[in-house]
Design an enzyme around this catalytic site. Structure first.
Site, PDB file in Angstrom:
ATOM      1  N   ASN A 148       0.544   4.640  -2.669  1.00 58.40           N
ATOM      2  CA  ASN A 148       0.585   3.953  -1.377  1.00 58.40           C
ATOM      3  C   ASN A 148       0.386   4.941  -0.229  1.00 58.40           C
ATOM      4  O   ASN A 148       0.655   6.124  -0.378  1.00 58.40           O
ATOM      5  CB  ASN A 148       1.936   3.236  -1.205  1.00 58.40           C
ATOM      6  CG  ASN A 148       1.991   1.933  -1.977  1.00 58.40           C
ATOM      7  OD1 ASN A 148       1.028   1.201  -2.044  1.00 58.40           O
ATOM      8  ND2 ASN A 148       3.135   1.646  -2.588  1.00 58.40           N
ATOM      9  N   CYS A 169      -1.393  -2.440  -8.262  1.00 59.06           N
ATOM     10  CA  CYS A 169      -0.053  -2.705  -7.756  1.00 59.06           C
ATOM     11  C   CYS A 169       0.575  -3.767  -8.651  1.00 59.06           C
ATOM     12  O   CYS A 169      -0.108  -4.663  -9.134  1.00 59.06           O
ATOM     13  CB  CYS A 169      -0.132  -3.204  -6.311  1.00 59.06           C
ATOM     14  SG  CYS A 169       1.439  -3.673  -5.572  1.00 59.06           S
ATOM     15  N   HIS A 170       1.896  -3.678  -8.865  1.00 54.89           N
ATOM     16  CA  HIS A 170       2.543  -4.644  -9.759  1.00 54.89           C
ATOM     17  C   HIS A 170       3.160  -5.822  -9.028  1.00 54.89           C
ATOM     18  O   HIS A 170       3.889  -6.611  -9.623  1.00 54.89           O
ATOM     19  CB  HIS A 170       3.606  -3.951 -10.614  1.00 54.89           C
ATOM     20  CG  HIS A 170       4.559  -3.096  -9.840  1.00 54.89           C
ATOM     21  ND1 HIS A 170       4.957  -1.846 -10.274  1.00 54.89           N
ATOM     22  CD2 HIS A 170       5.185  -3.297  -8.661  1.00 54.89           C
ATOM     23  CE1 HIS A 170       5.801  -1.327  -9.401  1.00 54.89           C
ATOM     24  NE2 HIS A 170       5.960  -2.189  -8.420  1.00 54.89           N
ATOM     25  N   HIS A 199      -0.078  -6.237  -0.761  1.00 54.05           N
ATOM     26  CA  HIS A 199       1.238  -6.556  -0.192  1.00 54.05           C
ATOM     27  C   HIS A 199       1.201  -7.738   0.780  1.00 54.05           C
ATOM     28  O   HIS A 199       2.249  -8.207   1.206  1.00 54.05           O
ATOM     29  CB  HIS A 199       1.882  -5.339   0.495  1.00 54.05           C
ATOM     30  CG  HIS A 199       2.374  -4.309  -0.470  1.00 54.05           C
ATOM     31  ND1 HIS A 199       3.239  -3.297  -0.103  1.00 54.05           N
ATOM     32  CD2 HIS A 199       2.129  -4.119  -1.796  1.00 54.05           C
ATOM     33  CE1 HIS A 199       3.504  -2.535  -1.153  1.00 54.05           C
ATOM     34  NE2 HIS A 199       2.825  -3.017  -2.197  1.00 54.05           N
TER      35      HIS A 199
END
Length: 471
Positions: A148, A169-170, A199
């Site tokens: 990130n 990304c999880h 996000h």
């Protein structure tokens, strides 16, 4: 022999999870694993862990641990990147403590906001230096980035490097698991379609065996059953009509509505964990020596859970929990994680088709967003990672994303051109920062952060006379 390089392998817990995922596939069990880190002590721990993971799974990889980046990357087919530039101290602490002096509060500070901007300023130049090595030593490598701020990093790499990069990304599978628990249904029976930016992506559809589950999610709100840790996201469902992929703690600092000095009651009402990342880091640091000793103990053995299913429990397995008993259990258990990295590698090597969510450049994928880094479904098979077209997003979702894209674009422009004024512009347009501070305060805050970071930021951004700032 397939060569898989771990960059930042001293992130031992995360590296262990990825190694377990990779080596549980018979087709990858004999791969060459190159572990690279600049911290020799943490690298040693990860090397011990790698051998224990392999032994537990009955795998026979060739494992190399080195502090020589060129050696690690030479001939790599895949590079998994998990670095953190500057660490908790001094970098992350600076990102939190100096904004506090201006009354600017954060929760995680790694993706957007002033913390995300500064993390990008430290990180992108390092990633670009690594990309130069990849272009020379492994030009066909697939670079799987976990670092990130995801969108800014991948956007900058796409502009300044020829290396194929996909950001991973999880948050998509983690959130699917959370919602499945909220609804009381097995996560393996749920299908969904997600799109947006990292996000700030949304579940455009969320179904079980063809049944739309959004009415059931709205009933959770109507009946007052919202989990206390997820109040922000359920509020956004109520306001926007769709559920966002990233956690409430993250999302609260990407928008101007929840963390406000003028309305301090909102923090309590929405259960927003101010300084969450600092507490998490402090716990992990305090626990590390005991955990390291446990991992390096010759008597320690890992327990293997069912690794056959890709629909496992999507609770965090990255060391983010602050319960030491649970963290110990996670450390000593090998089970398939929700991370996409191993699935991508396996599909590329075997041709088995899968759909994952990747962060890639928006080139005809989302119609009502500009060319930026977007998170979309990607087909993976023997032809590699192939992003799929989504079309137009609901306009309210695209409008929200654009407020974040503006900050990402200006930060990328600042870093790649060395034009410091764009760093101020990025902070000016950040939704949370702009809602809290005046233009003069924003300018002074950026200056103070640059002074405090010193050599951690590129020379073009360092003030001519560094001010010493007490944290």
């Amino acid at each position: 022999m397939t060569k898989i390089t771990f960059i930042g392998a001293g992130s031992t817990v995360f590296a262990k999870n990825l190694l377990g995922d990779i080596l549980s596939f018979p087709e990858l069990a004999g791969a060459e694993i190159a572990l690279f880190d600049i911290d020799a002590q943490r690298l040693k721990t990860s090397e011990v862990v790698a051998h224990k993971v392999a032994d537990a799974l009955g795998a026979k990889p060739r494992i190399l641990a080195t502090t020589d980046r060129e050696r690690a990357l030479d001939g790599a087919d895949y590079a998994l990147n998990m670095i953190q530039v500057g660490g908790y101290k001094p970098a992350t602490l600076i990102d939190f403590e100096i904004p506090k002096k201006y009354g600017l509060q954060q929760t995680i500070g790694d993706t957007l906001g002033i913390g995300g901007i500064m993390r990008a300023l430290r990180t992108v130049p390092v990633l670009l230096a690594m990309a130069r090595d990849m272009e020379r030593l492994c030009p066909e490598v697939l670079h799987l980035n976990y670092v990130n701020p995801m969108a800014i990093n991948c956007w900058a790499l796409s502009r300044a490097s020829s290396v194929r990069t996909v950001g991973l990304c999880h948050s998509v599978p983690h959130t699917a698991g959370e919602l499945a628990r909220d609804l009381g249904v097995p996560v393996g029976e749920i299908t969904y379609r997600v799109a947006g930016i990292n996000h700030v992506a949304f579940y455009l559809t969320f179904e079980r065996r063809g049944e739309d589950l959004y009415p059931a999610l709205r009933r959770i709100v109507d009946e007052g059953r919202v989990p206390e840790t997820n109040r922000v996201r359920y509020e956004m469902l109520r306001r926007l009509g769709y559920f966002v992929t990233e956690s409430s703690e993250h999302f609260s600092e990407y928008v101007p509505w929840f963390i406000k000095r003028s309305h301090p009651e909102l923090v309590e009402a929405f259960n927003i964990p101010i300084d969450e990342y600092l507490r998490r880091c402090e716990f992990q640091i305090a626990s590390w020596e005991r955990m390291r000793a446990l991992l390096e103990d010759p008597a320690t053995r890992f327990r293997v859970e069912d690794t056959a299913s890709e629909h496992t429990d999507h609770t965090p397995t990255d060391g983010s929990v602050r319960d030491e008993a649970r963290l110990t259990e996670q450390l000593l258990t090998i089970k398939r994680s929700p991370e996409y990295g191993s699935l991508i590698i396996h599909s590329c090597e075997t041709g088995e088709p899968r759909v994952v969510y990747g962060n890639v450049m928006n080139r005809g994928l989302i119609d009502n967003l500009p060319e930026c880094c977007v998170e979309v479904p990607c087909l993976v098979d023997g032809n590699g990672v192939q992003p799929t077209k989504v079309g137009a997003l609901p306009p309210q979702l695209a409008a929200l994303m654009q407020t974040n894209v503006n900050v990402q674009a200006l930060t990328v422009e600042a870093i790649l051109t060395g034009r410091k004024e764009h760093l101020y512009h990025a902070a000016m347009f950040d939704p949370h920062t702009a809602a809290e501070l005046s233009l003069e305060e924003i300018h002074d805050l950026v200056d103070d952060l640059l002074a405090a970071h010193g050599d951690w930021v590129p020379e073009a951004f360092r003030p001519p006379h560094r001010r010493e700032l007490a944290l």
